[in-house]
Write a protein that holds these residues in place. Structure first.
Motif, PDB file in Angstrom:
ATOM      1  N   ARG A 289      -5.671 -19.035 -33.501  1.00 22.40           N
ATOM      2  CA  ARG A 289      -5.696 -19.431 -34.904  1.00 22.40           C
ATOM      3  C   ARG A 289      -6.186 -18.269 -35.755  1.00 22.40           C
ATOM      4  O   ARG A 289      -6.875 -17.368 -35.256  1.00 22.40           O
ATOM      5  N   PRO A 290      -5.849 -18.271 -37.042  1.00 18.76           N
ATOM      6  CA  PRO A 290      -6.232 -17.135 -37.904  1.00 18.76           C
ATOM      7  C   PRO A 290      -7.719 -16.810 -37.864  1.00 18.76           C
ATOM      8  O   PRO A 290      -8.106 -15.636 -37.848  1.00 18.76           O
ATOM      9  N   ALA A 291      -8.567 -17.854 -37.850  1.00 20.67           N
ATOM     10  CA  ALA A 291     -10.010 -17.603 -37.863  1.00 20.67           C
ATOM     11  C   ALA A 291     -10.492 -16.929 -36.586  1.00 20.67           C
ATOM     12  O   ALA A 291     -11.551 -16.287 -36.579  1.00 20.67           O
ATOM     13  N   LEU A 292      -9.726 -17.072 -35.501  1.00 24.51           N
ATOM     14  CA  LEU A 292     -10.131 -16.491 -34.217  1.00 24.51           C
ATOM     15  C   LEU A 292      -9.542 -15.105 -33.990  1.00 24.51           C
ATOM     16  O   LEU A 292      -9.884 -14.453 -32.994  1.00 24.51           O
ATOM     17  N   GLN A 293      -8.679 -14.669 -34.862  1.00 29.17           N
ATOM     18  CA  GLN A 293      -8.033 -13.375 -34.684  1.00 29.17           C
ATOM     19  C   GLN A 293      -8.966 -12.260 -35.172  1.00 29.17           C
ATOM     20  O   GLN A 293      -8.769 -11.653 -36.216  1.00 29.17           O
ATOM     21  N   SER A 294      -9.998 -12.035 -34.392  1.00 30.92           N
ATOM     22  CA  SER A 294     -11.019 -11.054 -34.749  1.00 30.92           C
ATOM     23  C   SER A 294     -11.638 -10.508 -33.477  1.00 30.92           C
ATOM     24  O   SER A 294     -11.706 -11.189 -32.453  1.00 30.92           O
ATOM     25  N   PHE A 295     -12.118  -9.268 -33.550  1.00 26.81           N
ATOM     26  CA  PHE A 295     -12.797  -8.682 -32.398  1.00 26.81           C
ATOM     27  C   PHE A 295     -14.114  -9.395 -32.112  1.00 26.81           C
ATOM     28  O   PHE A 295     -14.674  -9.280 -31.019  1.00 26.81           O
ATOM     29  N   TRP A 296     -14.614 -10.183 -33.103  1.00 27.69           N
ATOM     30  CA  TRP A 296     -15.832 -10.949 -32.869  1.00 27.69           C
ATOM     31  C   TRP A 296     -15.632 -12.050 -31.844  1.00 27.69           C
ATOM     32  O   TRP A 296     -16.605 -12.543 -31.261  1.00 27.69           O
ATOM     33  N   LEU A 297     -14.399 -12.456 -31.608  1.00 25.55           N
ATOM     34  CA  LEU A 297     -14.125 -13.431 -30.541  1.00 25.55           C
ATOM     35  C   LEU A 297     -14.562 -12.867 -29.197  1.00 25.55           C
ATOM     36  O   LEU A 297     -15.129 -13.586 -28.367  1.00 25.55           O
ATOM     37  N   VAL A 298     -14.287 -11.595 -28.981  1.00 25.09           N
ATOM     38  CA  VAL A 298     -14.672 -10.955 -27.725  1.00 25.09           C
ATOM     39  C   VAL A 298     -16.184 -10.834 -27.624  1.00 25.09           C
ATOM     40  O   VAL A 298     -16.785 -11.107 -26.578  1.00 25.09           O
ATOM     41  N   ILE A 299     -16.840 -10.467 -28.726  1.00 22.00           N
ATOM     42  CA  ILE A 299     -18.281 -10.216 -28.695  1.00 22.00           C
ATOM     43  C   ILE A 299     -19.073 -11.517 -28.691  1.00 22.00           C
ATOM     44  O   ILE A 299     -19.874 -11.787 -27.780  1.00 22.00           O
ATOM     45  N   HIS A 300     -18.855 -12.333 -29.699  1.00 24.14           N
ATOM     46  CA  HIS A 300     -19.653 -13.544 -29.895  1.00 24.14           C
ATOM     47  C   HIS A 300     -19.496 -14.522 -28.735  1.00 24.14           C
ATOM     48  O   HIS A 300     -20.485 -14.962 -28.125  1.00 24.14           O
ATOM     49  N   VAL A 301     -18.266 -14.883 -28.393  1.00 26.38           N
ATOM     50  CA  VAL A 301     -18.043 -15.898 -27.363  1.00 26.38           C
ATOM     51  C   VAL A 301     -18.367 -15.353 -25.981  1.00 26.38           C
ATOM     52  O   VAL A 301     -18.869 -16.080 -25.118  1.00 26.38           O
ATOM     53  N   ALA A 302     -18.100 -14.067 -25.745  1.00 32.83           N
ATOM     54  CA  ALA A 302     -18.413 -13.486 -24.438  1.00 32.83           C
ATOM     55  C   ALA A 302     -19.907 -13.556 -24.153  1.00 32.83           C
ATOM     56  O   ALA A 302     -20.330 -13.933 -23.044  1.00 32.83           O
ATOM     57  N   ILE A 303     -20.716 -13.220 -25.143  1.00 33.81           N
ATOM     58  CA  ILE A 303     -22.168 -13.285 -24.955  1.00 33.81           C
ATOM     59  C   ILE A 303     -22.613 -14.733 -24.756  1.00 33.81           C
ATOM     60  O   ILE A 303     -23.495 -15.024 -23.934  1.00 33.81           O
ATOM     61  N   ALA A 304     -22.009 -15.658 -25.507  1.00 29.28           N
ATOM     62  CA  ALA A 304     -22.349 -17.078 -25.348  1.00 29.28           C
ATOM     63  C   ALA A 304     -22.027 -17.557 -23.934  1.00 29.28           C
ATOM     64  O   ALA A 304     -22.797 -18.320 -23.328  1.00 29.28           O
ATOM     65  N   ILE A 305     -20.897 -17.123 -23.390  1.00 26.42           N
ATOM     66  CA  ILE A 305     -20.513 -17.534 -22.039  1.00 26.42           C
ATOM     67  C   ILE A 305     -21.474 -16.966 -21.001  1.00 26.42           C
ATOM     68  O   ILE A 305     -21.887 -17.665 -20.067  1.00 26.42           O
ATOM     69  N   ILE A 306     -21.846 -15.715 -21.156  1.00 22.34           N
ATOM     70  CA  ILE A 306     -22.767 -15.103 -20.194  1.00 22.34           C
ATOM     71  C   ILE A 306     -24.122 -15.808 -20.240  1.00 22.34           C
ATOM     72  O   ILE A 306     -24.712 -16.122 -19.184  1.00 22.34           O
ATOM     73  N   SER A 307     -24.627 -16.069 -21.434  1.00 20.27           N
ATOM     74  CA  SER A 307     -25.914 -16.760 -21.543  1.00 20.27           C
ATOM     75  C   SER A 307     -25.823 -18.169 -20.968  1.00 20.27           C
ATOM     76  O   SER A 307     -26.766 -18.639 -20.317  1.00 20.27           O
ATOM     77  N   THR A 308     -24.697 -18.844 -21.166  1.00 17.42           N
ATOM     78  CA  THR A 308     -24.522 -20.174 -20.595  1.00 17.42           C
ATOM     79  C   THR A 308     -24.552 -20.118 -19.077  1.00 17.42           C
ATOM     80  O   THR A 308     -25.167 -20.978 -18.420  1.00 17.42           O
ATOM     81  N   GLY A 309     -23.888 -19.123 -18.488  1.00 17.24           N
ATOM     82  CA  GLY A 309     -23.915 -18.975 -17.039  1.00 17.24           C
ATOM     83  C   GLY A 309     -25.321 -18.765 -16.510  1.00 17.24           C
ATOM     84  O   GLY A 309     -25.713 -19.338 -15.480  1.00 17.24           O
TER      85      GLY A 309
END
Length: 364
Positions: free
Chosen positions: A188-208
């Protein structure tokens, strides 16, 4: 084979291997517990027959003209020995715990490799990093949880967490592949950003990391119930119900011999604290990166969106846990339950908030 089919096949195979690893880790715990129980019993028997064990052996066994090693073994009280007549090479036999450990690691690392292949195939099929929706977050988060455990247990003896971590990953993959599965689509347009890689990746690692910590905390609370034993029924109906539940847990943990292989509650608390501290730092970066991304996408850093609120609640709970344990002396059950409350909020943020609350993060 298309990337979509490859992803599904490898992820299902990974789930099956994690299930096998969970069983193998459980068997290892049981074997280690049996060996410890037998060692204690053997030590008790040896102490009661010290004088008899110290006496010289009355019988000597001669094999092939005599074997001094065999005679010495008999004299020292050994119950079994192998005579080397020069024709065969004697190798030490692996214990049941060692064999189970090898099987558990082989299944887990093989599953981890297939899991990685499934994630890469999903990314190739969708054309973006595989964490843009609940299905992709689930399969990636479970991978990170197993990877974190795999890395840590290779350096420290934290194998007692193996059954819980691989069991969680098995359930998460099963739910993701059956309930949360979604076809690959563009961003989606709101997700078309390099912040998807940074923000969500860190969230996934912390969740793990938080998942592994939650397994340790759960074992910690069960160890407390096991050592405390049963309690007398007192108070009102709700209190008596709680006591009955705790007495049931105490009886179950005392019957389950594999708890002999679990470290003390104090050691489990130290393990959980280290992991939660790492996860908290990562979650702090998650919230900060999310605020920056929100300013880029929507023109404000904070908007009280349900997802933003719950992310902040999680941060506050883990911060309270770390603060209470380090400065207020909240050790034992109180800090453990606060850690569990923070993890429950994390799970609710992923499930309840995503499914039932409308907001700017509904696509997550």
């Amino acid at each position: 084979m298309s990337p979509q089919l490859l992803s599904l096949v490898t992820l299902w195979a990974a789930a099956a291997l994690y299930a096998i690893a969970m069983v193998a880790w459980s068997i290892r715990l049981s074997r280690v517990a049996d060996e410890r129980i037998q060692a204690r019993q053997g030590a008790g028997a040896a102490s009661s027959t010290t004088a008899e064990a110290a006496a010289p052996a009355k019988e000597r066994v001669a094999v092939g003209g005599g074997d001094d090693a065999a005679v010495a073994a008999m004299a020292s009280g050994a119950t079994s020995f192998v005579v080397d007549d020069g024709d065969e090479t004697d190798l030490p036999r692996r214990s049941g715990a060692d064999r189970a450990l090898g099987a558990a690691r082989a299944a887990m690392y093989s599953g981890l490799l297939l899991h990685l292949v499934g994630l890469i195939a999903r990314g190739l099929d969708s054309g973006h990093v595989p964490w843009s929706n609940m299905y992709e977050y689930t399969i990636t988060g479970s991978f990170v949880a197993v990877a974190v455990f795999g890395i840590v247990q290779a350096r420290r003896d934290w194998t007692f967490l193996g059954a819980g971590v691989t069991g969680f990953a098995t359930i998460a993959l099963g739910i993701g592949l059956t309930v949360l599965y979604a076809e690959s689509t563009g961003l989606r347009p709101a997700l078309q950003s390099f912040w998807l890689v940074i923000h969500v990746a860190i969230a996934i690692i912390s969740t793990g990391v938080f998942i592994v910590a939650a397994v340790a905390t759960t074992l910690q609370l069960l160890q407390y119930e096991r050592t405390d034993g049963e309690r007398e029924l007192t108070g009102g109906a709700i209190r008596r119900l709680g006591i009955r539940v705790r007495n049931g847990l105490a009886r179950w943990t005392q019957r389950a011999t594999w708890f002999e292989a679990i470290p003390s509650a104090q050691k489990l608390e130290a393990v959980a604290f280290r992991l939660n501290a790492v996860g908290f730092v990562l979650w702090t970066f998650t919230v900060m990166a999310g605020a920056v991304w929100a300013e880029h996408a929507w023109g404000r850093y904070w908007g009280w969106d349900p997802k933003e609120v719950w992310s902040f609640v999680i941060w506050v709970l883990y911060a309270a846990y770390l603060h209470a344990r380090t400065t207020q002396g909240w050790l034992g059950r109180r800090s453990a339950w606060l850690s569990i409350a923070a993890f429950v909020a994390l799970i609710m943020n992923f499930t309840v908030v995503n499914l039932f609350f409308q907001g700017l993060h509904t696509y997550a």
